[in-house]
Design a protein around this motif. Structure first.
Motif, PDB file in Angstrom:
ATOM      1  N   TYR A  26       0.745  -4.464  -3.289  1.00 14.71           N
ATOM      2  CA  TYR A  26       0.005  -3.322  -2.756  1.00 14.71           C
ATOM      3  C   TYR A  26      -0.849  -3.746  -1.570  1.00 14.71           C
ATOM      4  O   TYR A  26      -1.127  -4.926  -1.359  1.00 14.71           O
ATOM      5  N   GLU A  28      -4.536  -2.602   0.427  1.00  9.64           N
ATOM      6  CA  GLU A  28      -5.771  -1.805   0.437  1.00  9.64           C
ATOM      7  C   GLU A  28      -6.249  -1.662   1.864  1.00  9.64           C
ATOM      8  O   GLU A  28      -6.313  -2.642   2.615  1.00  9.64           O
ATOM      9  N   PRO A  36     -11.459   6.385  -3.971  1.00  6.71           N
ATOM     10  CA  PRO A  36     -10.093   5.853  -4.038  1.00  6.71           C
ATOM     11  C   PRO A  36      -9.041   6.939  -3.804  1.00  6.71           C
ATOM     12  O   PRO A  36      -9.141   8.047  -4.344  1.00  6.71           O
ATOM     13  N   LEU A  38      -4.839   7.014  -3.948  1.00  5.72           N
ATOM     14  CA  LEU A  38      -3.586   6.330  -4.241  1.00  5.72           C
ATOM     15  C   LEU A  38      -2.483   6.958  -3.393  1.00  5.72           C
ATOM     16  O   LEU A  38      -2.222   8.160  -3.485  1.00  5.72           O
ATOM     17  N   LEU A  40       1.437   7.096  -2.486  1.00  6.73           N
ATOM     18  CA  LEU A  40       2.714   6.790  -3.117  1.00  6.73           C
ATOM     19  C   LEU A  40       3.862   7.116  -2.170  1.00  6.73           C
ATOM     20  O   LEU A  40       4.050   8.269  -1.777  1.00  6.73           O
ATOM     21  N   ILE A  64      -5.217   2.947  -1.217  1.00  5.07           N
ATOM     22  CA  ILE A  64      -4.496   1.951  -2.012  1.00  5.07           C
ATOM     23  C   ILE A  64      -3.028   2.349  -2.027  1.00  5.07           C
ATOM     24  O   ILE A  64      -2.658   3.389  -2.577  1.00  5.07           O
ATOM     25  N   LEU A  90       1.947   3.185 -12.529  1.00  2.05           N
ATOM     26  CA  LEU A  90       0.820   3.538 -11.665  1.00  2.05           C
ATOM     27  C   LEU A  90      -0.456   3.790 -12.461  1.00  2.05           C
ATOM     28  O   LEU A  90      -1.554   3.452 -12.004  1.00  2.05           O
ATOM     29  N   LEU A  94      -3.826   1.518 -11.692  1.00  5.09           N
ATOM     30  CA  LEU A  94      -5.187   1.981 -11.446  1.00  5.09           C
ATOM     31  C   LEU A  94      -6.164   1.348 -12.437  1.00  5.09           C
ATOM     32  O   LEU A  94      -7.267   0.942 -12.055  1.00  5.09           O
ATOM     33  N   ALA A 102      -8.861   8.843  -9.222  1.00  4.17           N
ATOM     34  CA  ALA A 102      -8.493   8.747  -7.805  1.00  4.17           C
ATOM     35  C   ALA A 102      -7.805  10.020  -7.365  1.00  4.17           C
ATOM     36  O   ALA A 102      -7.211  10.756  -8.166  1.00  4.17           O
ATOM     37  N   VAL A 104      -4.559  11.449  -5.449  1.00  3.74           N
ATOM     38  CA  VAL A 104      -3.201  10.921  -5.374  1.00  3.74           C
ATOM     39  C   VAL A 104      -2.430  11.703  -4.311  1.00  3.74           C
ATOM     40  O   VAL A 104      -2.349  12.931  -4.378  1.00  3.74           O
TER      41      VAL A 104
END
Length: 272
Positions: A26, A28, A36, A38, A40, A64, A90, A94, A102, A104
Motif C-alpha cells: 500500500y 500512504e 482516513p 481508503l 480502492l 491510503i 480490507l 484497516l 474511514a 471509502v
C-alpha cells in the motif's frame, strides 16, 4: 502535495501482513493526521491508479491506497478472489493500521468492494464514493470476457488487448499509461480469470439496501462498462444516494480529469 513521479511510485509502497496470512502492499499519501480515506483501485490496476488524482485530493486527508489481493505488489494466492473475500482483506487491513473508521472511495471493482464493506461492516465506513461501478453480475459474453478467457502468461503489455483495456475516452498522460500497462500485464492470467469469473456468480444488488453510509455515485458519460442503467439501479437501491454524471469522460474518469474528479470527491466528503 506535489505531482507524483511515476518512476518512483512503486518504491513508495509499504507492506502490511494481515491476520489471514495475506500481505498487502500500500501507499500512504497526503496528511497522515487527516481523516482516513481508503482508495480502492479497479480490476487489474494497482494503487498507482490513484497517483494522478491524489495530489488534487490530498490536502487535509490521509489517503491510503492498497494493492488488492492478486494485484500490484500484494500477495497472489492460488484462490479466493470472490468479492466478500477481497472485502474481508480490507477490513483486516484497516484494523491492522489502527483505523476504526474511514471514508471509502472505489473505482470499478474497487467500487464493488466499497459496497461490500459498507454492507457488511457499516461501523467502519463513514461515506462511500462509487466510481464507474455497478451492482450486477458480470456477463460471460462480450469483448472483455472473450479476451480474458483467452489470456495466457506472459501477457504482452503492448498487445492490442492490454492497450485497449487501459485506454481512456480522453487522452491520458503516456508516462502514467506505460506503467499502468506493465502492471496490468504483470497480473497473472489465472487472476484475470478468477476475479472476473467470481463476479459472474455474484449478485451485489440485493445487498445495496443494507448500505447506510452517505453515498456518492460517479459515472463518466461515455462509460460502457458501468452504464446509466446500472447507475439508476444503484441510485434507487441505496437510500439517499447522490449521482453525478461527468460529461465527456469514460470509465477511467480519475485518469482523464483528475482535478475535476477530486473536486467532486472532496466536496462530498466535506459535507456535514
Amino acid at each position: 502535495m506535489k505531482p507524483m513521479f511515476q518512476d518512483d511510485f512503486a518504491s513508495s509502497k509499504q507492506g502490511c501482513l494481515l491476520p489471514n496470512g495475506i500481505r498487502l502492499a500500500y501507499v500512504e499519501l497526503g496528511d497522515l493526521r487527516g481523516t482516513p480515506v481508503l482508495l480502492l483501485h479497479g480490476f487489474t490496476d494497482s494503487a498507482r491508479s490513484w497517483s494522478l488524482v491524489a495530489p488534487c485530493l490530498a490536502a487535509g486527508l490521509r489517503l491510503i491506497a492498497p494493492d488488492l489481493r492478486g494485484h500490484g505488489h500484494s500477495d497472489k494466492p492460488e484462490g479466493c478472489y470472490a468479492i466478500p473475500e477481497l472485502a474481508h482483506d480490507l477490513r483486516l487491513f484497516l484494523a491492522e493500521l489502527g483505523i476504526a473508521q474511514a471514508h471509502v472511495v472505489g473505482h470499478s471493482l474497487g467500487g464493488r468492494l466499497a459496497q461490500a464493506l459498507a454492507e457488511r461492516w457499516p461501523q467502519i465506513v463513514r461515506k462511500i464514493v462509487l466510481m464507474s461501478t455497478s451492482a450486477v453480475p458480470r456477463e460471460r459474453a462480450g469483448w472483455l470476457w472473450n479476451n480474458i478467457v483467452g489470456l495466457r502468461d506472459p501477457i504482452d503489455p503492448d498487445g492490442d488487448f492490454v492497450r485497449e483495456w487501459c485506454t481512456g475516452t480522453v487522452p491520458v498522460d503516456e508516462e502514467f499509461l506505460i506503467h499502468v500497462r506493465r502492471e496490468c500485464a504483470a497480473v497473472p492470467a489465472r487472476i484475470w480469470h478468477s476475479v472476473y469469473y467470481e463476479q459472474t456468480a455474484y449478485d451485489p444488488l440485493p445487498l445495496l439496501r443494507d448500505i447506510s453510509a452517505p453515498t456518492l455515485i460517479m459515472r463518466g458519460e461515455h462509460d460502457d462498462i458501468a452504464t446509466s442503467e446500472h447507475q439508476s439501479q444503484m441510485l434507487a437501491a441505496i437510500g439517499g444516494a447522490k449521482l453525478i454524471t461527468l460529461p465527456g469522460l469514460g470509465h477511467n474518469m480519475h485518469w482523464e480529469a483528475p482535478d475535476l474528479v477530486a473536486g467532486h470527491i472532496r466536496s462530498f466528503l466535506q459535507q456535514a
